[in-house]
Write an enzyme that holds these catalytic residues in place. Sequence first.
Site, mmCIF file in Angstrom:
data_model
loop_
_atom_site.group_PDB
_atom_site.id
_atom_site.type_symbol
_atom_site.label_atom_id
_atom_site.label_comp_id
_atom_site.label_asym_id
_atom_site.label_seq_id
_atom_site.Cartn_x
_atom_site.Cartn_y
_atom_site.Cartn_z
ATOM 1 C CE LYS A 1 0.898 0.792 4.484
ATOM 2 N NZ LYS A 1 1.440 1.999 5.125
ATOM 3 C CB THR B 1 -0.883 4.927 3.655
ATOM 4 O OG1 THR B 1 -0.974 4.001 4.732
ATOM 5 C CG2 THR B 1 0.571 5.284 3.465
#
Length: 352
Positions: free
Chosen positions: A188, A245
Amino acid sequence: MAKIAVYGAGSWGTALAVSMGKAGHEVALVGRKLSEMDLMEQRRENRPYLPGVVLPPTVRPTGDAGVLEEAEMLVLSVPSHSVRETAQKIRAYLQPGTIVVNTAKGLEEGSHKRLSQVLTEELPHHPIVVLSGPSHAEEVGKDMPTTVVVASQNSQAAEAVQDMLMTPKFRVYTNPDTIGVELGGAFKNIIALCAGFADGLGFGDNTKAALMTRGIAEITRLGAAMGGNPLTFAGLAGVGDLIVTCTSRHSRNHRAGVALGEGKPLEQVLKEVGMVVEGVRTTRVAYELSRQYEISMPITEQAYQVLFQGADPRAAVSALMMRGKKHEIEEVALIAMGQGSYQENGPDGHGE
Protein backbone atom coordinates in the site's frame (compact mmCIF):
# COMPACT_ATOMS: atom_id res chain seq x y z
CA MET A 1 0.65 -7.09 33.89
CA ALA A 2 3.26 -8.08 31.32
CA LYS A 3 6.85 -6.92 30.95
CA ILE A 4 7.24 -5.68 27.41
CA ALA A 5 10.21 -4.27 25.50
CA VAL A 6 9.93 -2.03 22.45
CA TYR A 7 13.12 -1.97 20.41
CA GLY A 8 13.22 1.15 18.27
CA ALA A 9 12.38 4.55 19.74
CA GLY A 10 11.01 6.26 16.66
CA SER A 11 7.47 7.59 16.40
CA TRP A 12 5.70 4.23 16.06
CA GLY A 13 7.73 2.44 18.71
CA THR A 14 7.13 5.30 21.11
CA ALA A 15 3.39 5.42 20.38
CA LEU A 16 3.01 1.70 21.01
CA ALA A 17 5.03 1.98 24.22
CA VAL A 18 2.76 4.79 25.41
CA SER A 19 -0.38 2.82 24.56
CA MET A 20 0.81 -0.31 26.37
CA GLY A 21 2.13 1.72 29.29
CA LYS A 22 -1.25 3.37 29.78
CA ALA A 23 -2.78 -0.11 29.81
CA GLY A 24 -0.67 -0.89 32.88
CA HIS A 25 2.15 -2.91 31.32
CA GLU A 26 5.75 -2.31 32.32
CA VAL A 27 7.41 -1.15 29.09
CA ALA A 28 11.10 -0.67 28.34
CA LEU A 29 11.54 1.60 25.31
CA VAL A 30 14.97 0.79 23.91
CA GLY A 31 16.83 3.18 21.62
CA ARG A 32 20.27 3.06 20.06
CA LYS A 33 21.74 6.31 21.41
CA LEU A 34 22.16 6.46 25.17
CA SER A 35 22.27 10.27 25.28
CA GLU A 36 18.96 10.58 23.42
CA MET A 37 17.27 8.04 25.65
CA ASP A 38 18.55 9.76 28.79
CA LEU A 39 17.09 13.03 27.51
CA MET A 40 13.79 11.32 26.77
CA GLU A 41 13.74 9.94 30.32
CA GLN A 42 14.30 13.43 31.75
CA ARG A 43 11.73 15.17 29.54
CA ARG A 44 9.20 12.26 29.52
CA GLU A 45 8.67 13.04 25.85
CA ASN A 46 10.14 11.94 22.52
CA ARG A 47 10.41 15.42 21.06
CA PRO A 48 12.21 14.54 17.78
CA TYR A 49 9.66 11.91 16.71
CA LEU A 50 6.47 12.27 18.77
CA PRO A 51 6.31 15.78 20.27
CA GLY A 52 3.51 16.58 22.66
CA VAL A 53 2.93 12.98 23.79
CA VAL A 54 3.81 12.45 27.46
CA LEU A 55 5.35 9.12 28.43
CA PRO A 56 3.42 7.49 31.30
CA PRO A 57 5.40 6.41 34.40
CA THR A 58 5.19 2.78 33.26
CA VAL A 59 7.37 3.51 30.19
CA ARG A 60 11.12 3.55 30.79
CA PRO A 61 13.33 4.90 27.99
CA THR A 62 16.77 3.26 27.95
CA GLY A 63 19.78 2.68 25.75
CA ASP A 64 20.61 -0.61 27.47
CA ALA A 65 19.67 -3.62 25.34
CA GLY A 66 20.17 -5.81 28.39
CA VAL A 67 16.60 -5.05 29.46
CA LEU A 68 15.44 -7.33 26.63
CA GLU A 69 16.35 -10.30 28.83
CA GLU A 70 13.33 -9.55 31.05
CA ALA A 71 10.80 -9.14 28.26
CA GLU A 72 7.86 -11.49 27.83
CA MET A 73 7.12 -9.79 24.52
CA LEU A 74 9.42 -7.82 22.22
CA VAL A 75 7.95 -5.26 19.82
CA LEU A 76 10.43 -4.63 17.01
CA SER A 77 9.94 -1.15 15.58
CA VAL A 78 12.77 -0.57 13.10
CA PRO A 79 12.76 0.11 9.32
CA SER A 80 12.33 -2.91 7.07
CA HIS A 81 15.89 -2.75 5.77
CA SER A 82 17.20 -2.99 9.36
CA VAL A 83 15.14 -5.98 10.51
CA ARG A 84 17.68 -8.74 9.80
CA GLU A 85 20.63 -6.82 11.21
CA THR A 86 18.65 -5.85 14.32
CA ALA A 87 17.51 -9.43 14.92
CA GLN A 88 21.10 -10.62 14.73
CA LYS A 89 22.13 -7.93 17.20
CA ILE A 90 19.50 -8.63 19.86
CA ARG A 91 18.95 -12.40 19.71
CA ALA A 92 21.52 -13.13 22.41
CA TYR A 93 19.45 -11.10 24.89
CA LEU A 94 16.09 -12.81 24.33
CA GLN A 95 14.84 -15.62 26.51
CA PRO A 96 13.62 -18.72 24.63
CA GLY A 97 9.96 -18.41 23.70
CA THR A 98 9.78 -14.62 23.92
CA ILE A 99 7.16 -13.43 21.43
CA VAL A 100 8.54 -11.07 18.78
CA VAL A 101 6.12 -8.62 17.16
CA ASN A 102 7.26 -6.98 13.94
CA THR A 103 5.79 -3.60 13.04
CA ALA A 104 7.82 -2.72 9.93
CA LYS A 105 5.88 -2.69 6.64
CA GLY A 106 8.12 -3.75 3.80
CA LEU A 107 10.03 -6.59 2.18
CA GLU A 108 13.71 -7.47 2.23
CA GLU A 109 15.49 -6.18 -0.85
CA GLY A 110 17.44 -8.75 -2.82
CA SER A 111 15.83 -11.83 -1.28
CA HIS A 112 12.25 -10.48 -1.68
CA LYS A 113 11.43 -12.22 1.61
CA ARG A 114 8.64 -11.13 3.90
CA LEU A 115 9.91 -9.78 7.21
CA SER A 116 8.35 -12.61 9.21
CA GLN A 117 10.43 -14.99 7.09
CA VAL A 118 13.55 -12.97 7.86
CA LEU A 119 12.79 -13.03 11.58
CA THR A 120 12.03 -16.75 11.56
CA GLU A 121 15.46 -17.35 10.03
CA GLU A 122 17.26 -15.17 12.56
CA LEU A 123 15.12 -15.93 15.64
CA PRO A 124 14.05 -19.56 15.14
CA HIS A 125 13.18 -20.15 18.81
CA HIS A 126 10.65 -17.33 19.02
CA PRO A 127 7.02 -17.04 17.85
CA ILE A 128 6.82 -14.27 15.25
CA VAL A 129 3.74 -12.05 15.06
CA VAL A 130 3.07 -9.31 12.50
CA LEU A 131 1.23 -6.09 13.38
CA SER A 132 -0.35 -4.03 10.60
CA GLY A 133 -3.33 -1.84 9.77
CA PRO A 134 -4.28 1.85 9.58
CA SER A 135 -2.41 3.32 12.51
CA HIS A 136 -0.49 6.59 12.46
CA ALA A 137 1.76 7.01 15.49
CA GLU A 138 0.70 10.62 15.97
CA GLU A 139 -2.91 9.53 16.58
CA VAL A 140 -2.18 6.40 18.64
CA GLY A 141 0.03 8.47 20.92
CA LYS A 142 -2.91 10.82 21.53
CA ASP A 143 -5.37 8.01 22.31
CA MET A 144 -7.43 8.40 19.16
CA PRO A 145 -9.51 5.26 18.46
CA THR A 146 -7.52 2.92 16.22
CA THR A 147 -7.95 -0.63 14.94
CA VAL A 148 -5.12 -2.91 13.81
CA VAL A 149 -4.60 -6.57 12.96
CA VAL A 150 -2.03 -9.12 14.16
CA ALA A 151 -1.13 -12.24 12.21
CA SER A 152 1.01 -15.27 12.95
CA GLN A 153 1.42 -18.93 12.05
CA ASN A 154 1.20 -19.44 15.82
CA SER A 155 -2.40 -18.65 16.75
CA GLN A 156 -1.69 -18.72 20.50
CA ALA A 157 1.05 -16.12 20.07
CA ALA A 158 -1.26 -13.91 18.00
CA GLU A 159 -3.96 -14.10 20.66
CA ALA A 160 -1.44 -13.36 23.41
CA VAL A 161 -0.32 -10.24 21.54
CA GLN A 162 -3.96 -9.27 21.01
CA ASP A 163 -4.54 -9.49 24.77
CA MET A 164 -1.45 -7.43 25.61
CA LEU A 165 -2.05 -4.68 23.05
CA MET A 166 -5.82 -4.25 23.38
CA THR A 167 -7.03 -1.09 25.12
CA PRO A 168 -10.33 0.88 25.03
CA LYS A 169 -8.76 3.07 22.30
CA PHE A 170 -6.63 0.47 20.50
CA ARG A 171 -8.62 -2.44 19.13
CA VAL A 172 -6.74 -5.49 17.86
CA TYR A 173 -8.06 -8.17 15.50
CA THR A 174 -6.33 -11.45 14.63
CA ASN A 175 -5.92 -12.91 11.14
CA PRO A 176 -4.29 -16.26 10.29
CA ASP A 177 -3.17 -14.97 6.87
CA THR A 178 0.34 -13.74 7.67
CA ILE A 179 1.25 -13.52 3.98
CA GLY A 180 -1.68 -11.29 3.08
CA VAL A 181 -1.30 -9.05 6.13
CA GLU A 182 2.39 -8.46 5.43
CA LEU A 183 2.00 -7.89 1.70
CA GLY A 184 -0.97 -5.55 2.12
CA GLY A 185 0.96 -3.46 4.62
CA ALA A 186 4.01 -3.30 2.37
CA PHE A 187 2.44 -2.73 -1.04
CA LYS A 188 0.00 0.00 0.00
CA ASN A 189 2.98 2.33 0.47
CA ILE A 190 3.56 2.26 -3.30
CA ILE A 191 0.03 3.47 -3.96
CA ALA A 192 0.42 6.17 -1.30
CA LEU A 193 3.47 7.48 -3.13
CA CYS A 194 1.42 7.59 -6.32
CA ALA A 195 -1.44 9.40 -4.58
CA GLY A 196 1.16 11.93 -3.52
CA PHE A 197 2.39 12.23 -7.12
CA ALA A 198 -1.16 13.09 -8.15
CA ASP A 199 -1.56 15.73 -5.44
CA GLY A 200 1.83 17.22 -6.29
CA LEU A 201 0.74 17.50 -9.92
CA GLY A 202 -2.40 19.35 -8.86
CA PHE A 203 -4.90 16.60 -9.69
CA GLY A 204 -8.05 16.11 -7.65
CA ASP A 205 -10.10 13.61 -5.71
CA ASN A 206 -11.17 11.70 -8.83
CA THR A 207 -7.56 10.84 -9.60
CA LYS A 208 -6.79 9.75 -6.06
CA ALA A 209 -9.91 7.58 -5.86
CA ALA A 210 -8.93 5.89 -9.12
CA LEU A 211 -5.38 5.24 -7.91
CA MET A 212 -6.58 3.78 -4.63
CA THR A 213 -9.22 1.55 -6.21
CA ARG A 214 -7.07 0.22 -9.02
CA GLY A 215 -4.14 0.08 -6.61
CA ILE A 216 -5.86 -2.36 -4.27
CA ALA A 217 -6.78 -4.44 -7.33
CA GLU A 218 -3.17 -4.91 -8.38
CA ILE A 219 -2.02 -5.41 -4.79
CA THR A 220 -4.58 -8.20 -4.46
CA ARG A 221 -3.49 -9.82 -7.73
CA LEU A 222 0.15 -10.08 -6.68
CA GLY A 223 -0.71 -10.88 -3.07
CA ALA A 224 -2.92 -13.78 -4.10
CA ALA A 225 -0.26 -15.09 -6.48
CA MET A 226 2.18 -15.10 -3.56
CA GLY A 227 -0.19 -17.08 -1.35
CA GLY A 228 -2.24 -14.42 0.42
CA ASN A 229 -6.01 -14.68 0.91
CA PRO A 230 -7.77 -12.15 -1.37
CA LEU A 231 -10.19 -11.30 1.45
CA THR A 232 -7.31 -10.03 3.59
CA PHE A 233 -6.73 -7.19 1.13
CA ALA A 234 -10.31 -6.00 1.73
CA GLY A 235 -9.55 -5.69 5.46
CA LEU A 236 -7.50 -3.53 7.80
CA ALA A 237 -4.11 -4.53 6.38
CA GLY A 238 -5.31 -3.87 2.82
CA VAL A 239 -8.01 -1.29 2.13
CA GLY A 240 -7.85 0.13 5.65
CA ASP A 241 -4.14 0.87 5.57
CA LEU A 242 -4.34 2.03 1.96
CA ILE A 243 -6.97 4.65 2.80
CA VAL A 244 -5.11 6.14 5.72
CA THR A 245 -1.73 6.18 3.98
CA CYS A 246 -3.04 7.75 0.77
CA THR A 247 -5.05 10.49 2.46
CA SER A 248 -3.38 11.47 5.73
CA ARG A 249 -1.11 14.43 6.39
CA HIS A 250 0.85 12.10 8.69
CA SER A 251 1.85 9.77 5.84
CA ARG A 252 5.55 9.97 4.94
CA ASN A 253 4.92 8.11 1.69
CA HIS A 254 2.22 10.54 0.62
CA ARG A 255 4.38 13.55 1.57
CA ALA A 256 7.28 12.16 -0.41
CA GLY A 257 5.02 11.56 -3.40
CA VAL A 258 3.73 15.14 -3.29
CA ALA A 259 7.28 16.50 -3.38
CA LEU A 260 8.20 14.21 -6.26
CA GLY A 261 5.09 15.27 -8.15
CA GLU A 262 6.17 18.89 -7.68
CA GLY A 263 9.41 18.05 -9.46
CA LYS A 264 11.88 17.61 -6.61
CA PRO A 265 14.58 14.92 -7.05
CA LEU A 266 14.25 11.73 -5.00
CA GLU A 267 17.43 12.24 -3.00
CA GLN A 268 16.30 15.70 -1.88
CA VAL A 269 12.82 14.45 -1.02
CA LEU A 270 14.09 11.64 1.21
CA LYS A 271 16.36 14.10 3.02
CA GLU A 272 13.51 16.55 3.59
CA VAL A 273 11.12 13.91 4.93
CA GLY A 274 13.80 12.98 7.48
CA MET A 275 12.38 9.53 8.21
CA VAL A 276 12.28 6.27 6.29
CA VAL A 277 9.91 6.27 3.30
CA GLU A 278 9.23 2.54 2.99
CA GLY A 279 7.37 2.84 -0.30
CA VAL A 280 10.51 3.73 -2.24
CA ARG A 281 12.30 0.46 -1.47
CA THR A 282 9.07 -1.52 -1.71
CA THR A 283 8.37 -0.20 -5.21
CA ARG A 284 11.57 -1.79 -6.50
CA VAL A 285 10.84 -5.11 -4.78
CA ALA A 286 7.19 -5.21 -5.92
CA TYR A 287 8.19 -4.40 -9.50
CA GLU A 288 10.69 -7.26 -9.48
CA LEU A 289 8.11 -9.61 -7.94
CA SER A 290 5.49 -8.66 -10.52
CA ARG A 291 7.87 -9.71 -13.25
CA GLN A 292 8.83 -12.89 -11.41
CA TYR A 293 5.17 -13.92 -10.96
CA GLU A 294 4.10 -12.48 -14.33
CA ILE A 295 1.44 -10.30 -12.72
CA SER A 296 0.49 -7.01 -14.34
CA MET A 297 0.86 -4.07 -11.92
CA PRO A 298 0.59 -0.95 -14.08
CA ILE A 299 0.58 1.57 -11.22
CA THR A 300 3.59 -0.05 -9.58
CA GLU A 301 5.39 -0.17 -12.92
CA GLN A 302 4.87 3.55 -13.48
CA ALA A 303 5.99 4.33 -9.92
CA TYR A 304 9.16 2.33 -10.61
CA GLN A 305 9.76 4.32 -13.79
CA VAL A 306 9.39 7.63 -11.92
CA LEU A 307 11.53 6.64 -8.94
CA PHE A 308 14.34 4.74 -10.62
CA GLN A 309 14.25 5.47 -14.35
CA GLY A 310 13.79 9.24 -14.30
CA ALA A 311 10.31 9.21 -15.85
CA ASP A 312 8.14 12.33 -15.54
CA PRO A 313 5.17 11.78 -13.15
CA ARG A 314 2.79 13.52 -15.55
CA ALA A 315 3.88 11.19 -18.37
CA ALA A 316 3.34 8.24 -16.02
CA VAL A 317 -0.26 9.32 -15.43
CA SER A 318 -0.81 9.61 -19.18
CA ALA A 319 0.60 6.11 -19.69
CA LEU A 320 -1.91 4.73 -17.18
CA MET A 321 -4.86 6.60 -18.68
CA MET A 322 -4.11 5.59 -22.27
CA ARG A 323 -3.79 1.85 -21.71
CA GLY A 324 -5.99 -0.56 -23.67
CA LYS A 325 -9.62 -1.21 -22.76
CA LYS A 326 -10.27 -3.63 -19.87
CA HIS A 327 -13.05 -5.12 -17.78
CA GLU A 328 -13.09 -3.45 -14.36
CA ILE A 329 -13.38 -6.78 -12.54
CA GLU A 330 -11.47 -8.92 -14.97
CA GLU A 331 -11.35 -12.08 -12.89
CA VAL A 332 -15.14 -12.12 -12.39
CA ALA A 333 -15.74 -11.43 -16.08
CA LEU A 334 -13.48 -14.30 -17.09
CA ILE A 335 -15.16 -16.74 -14.74
CA ALA A 336 -18.57 -15.66 -16.03
CA MET A 337 -17.37 -16.46 -19.56
CA GLY A 338 -15.92 -19.76 -18.41
CA GLN A 339 -12.40 -18.72 -19.39
CA GLY A 340 -10.48 -18.60 -16.15
CA SER A 341 -10.11 -18.41 -12.43
CA TYR A 342 -8.99 -15.76 -9.94
CA GLN A 343 -5.36 -16.80 -10.18
CA GLU A 344 -5.25 -16.36 -13.96
CA ASN A 345 -6.07 -12.66 -13.55
CA GLY A 346 -6.63 -11.77 -17.21
CA PRO A 347 -6.90 -12.94 -20.81
CA ASP A 348 -3.13 -13.44 -20.98
CA GLY A 349 -2.82 -14.68 -17.40
CA HIS A 350 -1.25 -11.39 -16.34
CA GLY A 351 -4.22 -9.29 -15.22
CA GLU A 352 -4.36 -5.76 -16.57
